[in-house]
Design an enzyme around this catalytic site. Structure first.
Site, mmCIF file in Angstrom:
data_model
loop_
_atom_site.group_PDB
_atom_site.id
_atom_site.type_symbol
_atom_site.label_atom_id
_atom_site.label_comp_id
_atom_site.label_asym_id
_atom_site.label_seq_id
_atom_site.Cartn_x
_atom_site.Cartn_y
_atom_site.Cartn_z
ATOM 1 N N SER A 148 30.057 12.216 55.790
ATOM 2 C CA SER A 148 30.752 13.254 56.885
ATOM 3 C C SER A 148 32.079 13.179 56.575
ATOM 4 O O SER A 148 32.804 12.252 55.863
ATOM 5 C CB SER A 148 30.515 12.755 58.325
ATOM 6 O OG SER A 148 28.957 13.182 58.529
ATOM 7 N N GLN A 149 33.091 14.339 57.069
ATOM 8 C CA GLN A 149 34.155 14.371 57.028
ATOM 9 C C GLN A 149 35.040 13.259 57.750
ATOM 10 O O GLN A 149 34.689 13.014 58.709
ATOM 11 C CB GLN A 149 34.783 15.749 57.736
ATOM 12 C CG GLN A 149 36.342 15.902 57.557
ATOM 13 C CD GLN A 149 36.735 17.306 58.242
ATOM 14 O OE1 GLN A 149 35.863 17.858 59.079
ATOM 15 N NE2 GLN A 149 37.749 17.587 58.326
#
Length: 352
Positions: free
Chosen positions: A79-80
């Site tokens: 994920s970011q």
């Protein structure tokens, strides 16, 4: 720390995330590239490989790294980082706690939790994802993480768990999980992250979009699925623009969230000429409805275009009348729903 890793923590902070000293140290110390040894899909659809000159530059950007694609659809990722940071900070992890992670991804998130002193049990339904996460954690020398193959819905009823974090999009939380829970829960075609307490009430932490989980956690769908590109054609303008300048991305998400509270046809749709998905009230045929753009203009199409345009206008009016409430202002009460044999706790009522 030199090279592309230098400045990584500052890039995460640029997204407006407050990092505690311990979490900042974890991001600085855990090597993200170890968790993507086979590369990842770039935003242009090409595959980044470790030998590429810019590989580490992209790895240490504040961006999601898609690591597995099936049928053209992303099914696993790292994920970011700024979103990971916000979720971990919300989880309030302390040394010695046991954290259940639903969705192993690359293993990077679990490694960060372990760096904070947590014991992590990470569960994923994809056997290849489990094996790769285990291998990456071993290469990184991370201890106190156990990656298991299984259905996260069940949780770990035979073990004490202090926190639960979910890294895939779900329709509702499992009643078998201990609280508190930090999880991205489906709402109007997106997955805003919720913090769920022991009384099964929740607050929104941040807007987000996640890959969707499998099994009972997504058995219930209170909103229509997103409208893919090419679905909606012949949009006709209704009314004038309402916001000058247009709503910024966060305020647009606030309006979007409110639309999902008041209209169960709210979702996201791909609109010709717009790079980003838009808020849409999708009709029952899934070929029409009304689109609300950041400037407040409305486009509608389909058999019930007039009715859906009127509903979209009513959503904007109501949001303005209430003083443009942010999504974080809503108090959410969860209630059982979904498969009666494997129920989930779904957002049921909202109040400001």
């Amino acid at each position: 720390m030199v090279g592309p890793r230098e400045g990584f923590v500052d890039r995460i902070r640029q997204g407006g995330v407050h990092l505690s000293p311990s979490l900042a140290a974890a991001f600085a110390e855990v090597p993200r590239e170890v968790f993507v040894p086979d590369g990842f899909q770039r935003r242009d659809g090409t595959w980044a490989k470790p030998a590429d000159p810019d590989f580490l530059d992209v790895v240490y950007s504040d961006d999601v790294l898609v690591t597995k694609v099936e049928g053209g659809r992303p099914v696993s990722s790292s994920s970011q980082p700024s979103l990971m940071a916000l979720m971990i900070e919300t989880l309030d992890v302390r040394p010695g706690m046991t954290v259940l992670e639903v969705g192993a991804g690359t293993g990077y998130n679990a490694a960060l939790l372990a760096a904070l002193g947590a014991r992590v049990i990470s569960i994923d339904v994809q056997d290849d994802v489990v094996e790769r996460a285990r291998a990456a954690l071993a290469r990184a020398g991370v201890r106190d993480v156990r990656v298991e193959l299984g259905d996260g819905y069940v949780g770990r009823p035979d073990e004490h768990v202090d926190r639960v974090i979910v890294t895939v999009g779900i329709a509702g939380v499992s009643p078998r999980w201990q609280t508190p829970i930090v999880a991205p829960v489906e709402h109007a075609g997106t997955h805003p992250v919720l913090r769920v307490g022991s009384d099964h009430t929740a607050r929104v932490v941040t807007p987000a979009g996640f890959m969707v989980a499998a099994g009972p956690l997504t058995a219930a769908h209170p909103f229509p699925g997103p409208a893919p590109p090419g679905t909606i054609k012949g949009l006709r303008p209704y009314g004038e623009t309402r916001f000058d300048p247009p709503l910024d991305p966060l305020a647009y998400r606030d309006l979007w969230y409110a639309a999902g509270v008041w209209n169960r046809r709210a979702t996201q749709g791909a609109v010709p000429g717009r790079e980003q998905s838009s808020l849409m009230l999708l009709d029952e045929d899934r070929t029409g409805g009304a689109v609300v753009l950041p400037d407040g203009s409305i486009g509608a199409a389909g058999r019930w275009a007039d009715e859906y345009a009127a509903e979209a206008t009513a959503v904007i009016d109501r949001w303005l009348d209430l003083g443009r409430p942010p999504m974080t202002a809503w108090r959410i009460v969860l209630a059982p729903g979904g498969d009666p044999d494997s129920p989930v706790l779904l957002p049921h009522t909202w109040e400001l």
